[in-house]
Structure formats: structure tokens, C-alpha cells
Design a protein around this motif. Sequence first.
Motif, PDB file in Angstrom:
ATOM      1  N   PRO A 123      -3.591  -1.493   3.696  1.00 20.11           N
ATOM      2  CA  PRO A 123      -3.922  -2.398   2.589  1.00 20.11           C
ATOM      3  C   PRO A 123      -5.323  -2.193   2.006  1.00 20.11           C
ATOM      4  O   PRO A 123      -5.641  -2.785   0.969  1.00 20.11           O
TER       5      PRO A 123
ATOM      6  N   THR B 176       0.475  -4.798   6.258  1.00 17.52           N
ATOM      7  CA  THR B 176       0.447  -3.408   6.712  1.00 17.52           C
ATOM      8  C   THR B 176       1.886  -2.981   6.990  1.00 17.52           C
ATOM      9  O   THR B 176       2.574  -3.603   7.798  1.00 17.52           O
TER      10      THR B 176
ATOM     11  N   SER C 267      -1.240   5.166   4.347  1.00 17.09           N
ATOM     12  CA  SER C 267      -2.468   4.419   4.119  1.00 17.09           C
ATOM     13  C   SER C 267      -2.397   3.013   4.723  1.00 17.09           C
ATOM     14  O   SER C 267      -1.606   2.760   5.627  1.00 17.09           O
TER      15      SER C 267
ATOM     16  N   HIS D 246       0.814  -1.220   0.000  1.00 15.49           N
ATOM     17  CA  HIS D 246       0.000   0.000   0.000  1.00 15.49           C
ATOM     18  C   HIS D 246       0.851   1.275   0.000  1.00 15.49           C
ATOM     19  O   HIS D 246       2.073   1.245   0.088  1.00 15.49           O
TER      20      HIS D 246
ATOM     21  N   SER E  52      -4.205   7.469  -6.583  1.00 13.58           N
ATOM     22  CA  SER E  52      -4.612   6.145  -6.116  1.00 13.58           C
ATOM     23  C   SER E  52      -5.391   5.420  -7.211  1.00 13.58           C
ATOM     24  O   SER E  52      -6.619   5.376  -7.207  1.00 13.58           O
TER      25      SER E  52
ATOM     26  N   ASP F 275      -6.116   0.217   0.442  1.00 16.11           N
ATOM     27  CA  ASP F 275      -5.755   0.753  -0.878  1.00 16.11           C
ATOM     28  C   ASP F 275      -5.929  -0.275  -1.979  1.00 16.11           C
ATOM     29  O   ASP F 275      -6.291   0.053  -3.103  1.00 16.11           O
ATOM     30  N   VAL F 276      -5.560  -1.512  -1.643  1.00  9.03           N
ATOM     31  CA  VAL F 276      -5.461  -2.555  -2.659  1.00  9.03           C
ATOM     32  C   VAL F 276      -6.461  -3.688  -2.431  1.00  9.03           C
ATOM     33  O   VAL F 276      -6.364  -4.741  -3.067  1.00  9.03           O
TER      34      VAL F 276
END
Length: 249
Positions: free
Chosen positions: A25, A46, A23, A19, A221, A27-28
Motif C-alpha cells: 500500500p 495489503t 508492491s 496496490h 506507477s 504505492d498509494v
Amino acid sequence: MRDRTIFFEKGPRAVLLFHAFTSTPNDVRSLARALERADYTVYAPTLSGHGTENPDDLFNYGIEDWKKDGEKAYKFLKEKGYEEITAFGLSLGGVVATHLMLTKNVLAAGTFSSPVIDNQESHVPKNFMIWYENMKEQAGYSREEIAGLKTAAEPQLKMILTGLNDFIQTMVPQYKNVEGSVFIGQGGRDEMINPHQSGEYRDALVNANVDFHWYDEGPHSITTGPTGKELQVDLLSFLSTLEWNGGNT
């Protein structure tokens, strides 16, 4: 705040996802779900100092720690029995994935809006301070207290970003030696870094098999929202071209 590390165990083909700075995870997560549906095993840890309720926790860490996080993630999958591993990341996560590409036996690697050429001219400091202020407001600090905390935070942030850029500069000369497959995704409306450095990265990979994707309307992002859907399709297509298990996909 709970640990948001993702581990979806499915097929024998493994994908590491990292990530972005400040931020988690999350994010993904949607990308990880898409990969899981396609029978990939996905691990998205993380990164140290992230995912907590106190933004000052980040100041205890830097790129050396995040490199180690990446190496631990690779080792975790190896110890789980996964022999063929790919590594990708958003922004800072892409720097971690690129480090693994240069130092570990990964089948392929890639970046999503990542400053893997230069991190000096970016809007990260400004956006970090907005995020930092919001976090402190949520924690109940007064305006005066936040002003003092921001003043103390600025040199610490600068130290982290300087260390990150110094590390990136050690990777750049190695790009010409990369001979594997590399995925590059970049949003044209990136509000954090210079989007055109993605093209410089592509051009530096003179001996690699590069799959380059430019998303005109994509923000920094690119793993979320409408661009995230496009990215999922493109990354799955890229992964399907790799020679997993000697060519069996």
C-alpha cells in the motif's frame, strides 16, 4: 516485515485503494493522505503474499485470492458502517477494483495503469525477475543460488500471470453493461504494460460515465512522484462530481 495496510478514518465517504503486483500500500500512501485531507475515509489493504521479505510468498497466491482480498476489503468497510464506497487500484490493484465494480454496489470505480483489457504483452515478467533477484541478493543468497531460484520461479510466475489474464478476459464482455462513473488514469511512459490499452478500456465502457486522464510523462506507477500530484487533483475532482448521499458532497 510489518503489515503496511492503510486505514484512515475520516468522513462518511469511503475509498478503497489497491496496490500493484509485488508492491505494498505504500504505492498509494500519498494518494490516501490527500484523500484523507479532503475528509474521505481510505482503506488500502495489503494483498495476499505481498509485503513480506520473501518474494516466493507470492507464488502461494493468485488472482482468485486477490479478488477475495478485494471482497473482504469491501465487506470490512460495510461492517464499519460505510454505505457509499468507491474502489480504485494501481495495476493489479485496478483489476481488483474493476472486479468490485462488476460484482458489488460501489458508487464509482477506477484504474491507474491497469491491464484490464489484456495482460499478455507486458514487461511484467522481465521486471519481476529483476525485483526477485534484488530481493534474494538482499537476503544474502549467492549468485549461483539465485540463478537456480530464478529458474524455479519462472514457471510459477507464468502460472500467476496466465491466471490473471484468463480472469481479465472474463471481465471484458461485462464492460458494456457498466452504467456508473469510472475513472481511468494512464501514464504515457508506462514501462510495464501497453499504455494504449487504457483507451481500449475507455472505449469498451460504452454506457459508463468515463473520466479519462492521460499523463504524457507518467510512468507505470502514476500514484507517486510528480504524476502522482496531478492524479490526486484529478481523482479528487472526479470524486467531487459523484452523488454522495443523494447529491450532497
